[in-house]
Scaffold this motif. Structure first.
Motif, PDB file in Angstrom:
ATOM      1  N   ILE A 384       0.865  -1.178   0.000  1.00 48.58           N
ATOM      2  CA  ILE A 384       0.000   0.000   0.000  1.00 48.58           C
ATOM      3  C   ILE A 384       0.902   1.229   0.000  1.00 48.58           C
ATOM      4  O   ILE A 384       1.735   1.392   0.905  1.00 48.58           O
ATOM      5  N   VAL A 385       0.758   2.040  -1.023  1.00 41.15           N
ATOM      6  CA  VAL A 385       1.538   3.273  -1.118  1.00 41.15           C
ATOM      7  C   VAL A 385       0.770   4.394  -0.418  1.00 41.15           C
ATOM      8  O   VAL A 385      -0.388   4.675  -0.757  1.00 41.15           O
ATOM      9  N   THR A 386       1.408   5.014   0.570  1.00 43.35           N
ATOM     10  CA  THR A 386       0.736   6.039   1.375  1.00 43.35           C
ATOM     11  C   THR A 386       0.994   7.461   0.887  1.00 43.35           C
ATOM     12  O   THR A 386       0.244   8.380   1.218  1.00 43.35           O
ATOM     13  N   SER A 387       2.071   7.653   0.137  1.00 45.09           N
ATOM     14  CA  SER A 387       2.404   9.004  -0.340  1.00 45.09           C
ATOM     15  C   SER A 387       3.467   8.895  -1.433  1.00 45.09           C
ATOM     16  O   SER A 387       4.118   7.862  -1.584  1.00 45.09           O
ATOM     17  N   ILE A 388       3.622   9.980  -2.177  1.00 44.20           N
ATOM     18  CA  ILE A 388       4.669  10.067  -3.204  1.00 44.20           C
ATOM     19  C   ILE A 388       5.800  10.929  -2.649  1.00 44.20           C
ATOM     20  O   ILE A 388       5.596  12.089  -2.282  1.00 44.20           O
ATOM     21  N   LYS A 389       6.995  10.337  -2.577  1.00 46.23           N
ATOM     22  CA  LYS A 389       8.159  11.048  -2.027  1.00 46.23           C
ATOM     23  C   LYS A 389       9.156  11.317  -3.135  1.00 46.23           C
ATOM     24  O   LYS A 389       9.457  10.441  -3.940  1.00 46.23           O
ATOM     25  N   GLU A 390       9.680  12.556  -3.162  1.00 44.06           N
ATOM     26  CA  GLU A 390      10.712  12.913  -4.127  1.00 44.06           C
ATOM     27  C   GLU A 390      11.667  13.925  -3.513  1.00 44.06           C
ATOM     28  O   GLU A 390      11.322  14.611  -2.542  1.00 44.06           O
TER      29      GLU A 390
END
Length: 485
Positions: A384-390
């Motif tokens: 489960i992906v909770t957020s997009i980090k960059e």
């Protein structure tokens, strides 16, 4: 058009804990932030994510922006209706040219506030164990610029008044004029045996000192290739340093650490390392974007592994959004690092390190979009992906300057997920870790991290006895030849 407001803020001398509460509050609401070379760049992390950063750094041989350009920028950004912070090292009223900036703002009737800061002429000596006044050694104190607008850059001073009338003198940015300073003070009445000390990068973990007398300090500085930014302190009060030198006795004093970063929050480990006297660069800076989280099947899993500390909060917020009662989740909780374990503990849950996760059962991994990296040891699992980090690339030029002024001697990887992105980000900064920091001491937190570091080709990584903050600090202190009390 609505005018904005400008805050002319003193950043203090370097240690970020020395900024005032009012100064920090101004940074937290900034829409535009203009900062100097001597303002600790770590303070920029307190600004809102959408804040615009403008570097106004000044070096002895060149200016990124000239003062008149800075004045114009302050006016222009305020006239756009922005909240503008001008962040200046030390105190803005002590050789900070705040008067010129305030005059420009007043000319256009732009509202502004001046927020004082702790000036380096007082702070740097205190961090070197020297109060600038003392009833027995010095009852008068002067702050003096050691270069001026004269043709040759030499300070135009009333030397006799300084030499005969002032007990303790702090000269700012005067290493280039040190011979002239010593000669004039001796010629106008100061004893050649008067103690003198140079303090470079005062209040930082990389603080360096060079002690002597007016007779020999210039020769010592030349031999040691001592440079600015430095405070030159002259006076008998320096003799107290042997008794009350406190900062340089900290267990990690002198350590310059690159702490590999995996989250966008401020690190408790970084703070503790700095509390013990180290300089710490947390690298890189991340930013996150929230996504919709579907937890329809979450109650079916036997094990849930939280990939990052932030994913814990994101997961529990999603439970509320999806109206799922935590009591319906039967899974055991795991984390790859003690920081993630603590995030779960803080919510009332026991958790186990991922490297101790054995046995069968369905596994769910929860984390940001980097979650699929370094998961080859976990077998079959769902995600489960909770957020997009960059990477927050607005900070990359800032890090380049930080690396240019620091001499990193220790690299800490807190978890396996930190290794690859940090090495990539270093390369983006023009730093080849195999060459530019090849002599650095590489420290890994845990066996999986050690394996990831070796897999990346880094030689001779080390590991504390346990993957905890306490064990890490004890290990680094031992490397410094210090035993923790």
């Amino acid at each position: 058009m609505r005018k904005g407001k400008v805050f002319l803020v003193g950043a203090g001398p370097g240690d970020i804990g020395l900024i005032t509460v009012k100064g920090l509050e101004a940074i937290k609401q900034a829409e535009v932030l203009l900062y100097d070379r001597l303002a600790n760049p770590k303070l920029l992390e307190y600004a809102p994510s959408e804040c615009e950063f403008i570097y106004c750094g000044k070096l002895p041989d060149r200016h990124i922006l000239r003062q008149e350009n800075i004045n114009e920028l302050l006016v222009a950004k305020a006239l756009e209706g922005k909240k503008v912070v001008r962040l200046k090292g030390g105190d803005p009223g002590v050789f900070g040219r705040v008067g010129e900036e305030a005059e420009s703002l007043a000319q256009f009737q732009i509202p502004f506030e001046i927020v004082p800061g702790i000036t380096s002429g007082i702070a740097a000596p205190l961090y070197a164990g020297i109060p600038v006044t003392h009833r027995e050694y010095g009852e008068s104190f002067a702050i003096v610029t050691a270069h001026a607008k004269s043709k040759d850059g030499e300070p135009l001073l009333e030397w006799e008044s300084l030499a005969r009338g002032v007990d303790t003198i702090a000269f700012y940015m005067g290493v280039g004029n040190l011979p002239l300073i010593c000669e004039n003070l001796i010629a106008h009445g100061k004893s050649s045996s008067t103690p003198a000390i140079l303090i470079q990068w005062g209040t930082f973990g990389r603080q360096k000192t060079l002690q002597g007398t007016l007779a020999d300090i210039s020769e010592k500085a030349l031999a040691a290739k001592f440079k600015n930014p430095s405070i030159i302190l002259v006076g008998d009060v320096i003799s107290l340093r042997e008794k009350i030198n406190w900062f340089e006795k900290k267990p990690l004093y002198g350590r310059q650490i690159l702490l590999a970063r995996t989250s966008n929050g401020l690190s408790e480990l970084a703070k503790e390392l700095m509390d013990y006297g180290a300089d710490v660069i947390e690298f890189p800076k991340w930013k996150k974007t929230s996504v919709h989280i579907d937890l329809e099947k979450v109650t079916a899993y036997d094990k849930i592994l939280f990939a990052q500390p932030e994913s814990v909060a994101e997961f529990f917020e999603a439970l509320i959004d999806n109206q799922i009662d935590i009591r319906n989740i039967r899974a055991n909780f795991y984390g790859p690092s003690f920081k993630t374990i603590k995030a779960l503990n803080d919510r009332g849950f026991t958790a186990t390190l991922a490297e101790e996760m054995y046995g069968s059962g369905s596994l769910l991994i929860v984390g940001d979009n980097s979650v699929l990296k370094n998961t080859e040891n976990y077998g079959v699992f769902d995600v489960i992906v909770t957020s997009i980090k960059e990477i927050d690339r607005q900070f990359m030029p800032i890090f380049k300057r930080m690396f240019g002024e620091a001499q990193v001697d220790t690299i800490i990887f807190p978890c396996s997920a930190s290794v690859e992105p940090v090495l990539e980000a270093l390369r983006e900064c023009g730093i080849a870790i195999e060459e530019d920091v090849r002599d650095s001491h590489v420290v890994c937190m845990g066996k999986q991290t050690m394996a990831a570091v070796r897999g990346a080709g880094l030689m001779n990584p080390n590991m504390p006895a346990k993957a905890t903050k306490a064990a890490l600090i004890e290990y680094l202190a031992e490397q410094n030849g210090v035993e923790l009390q």
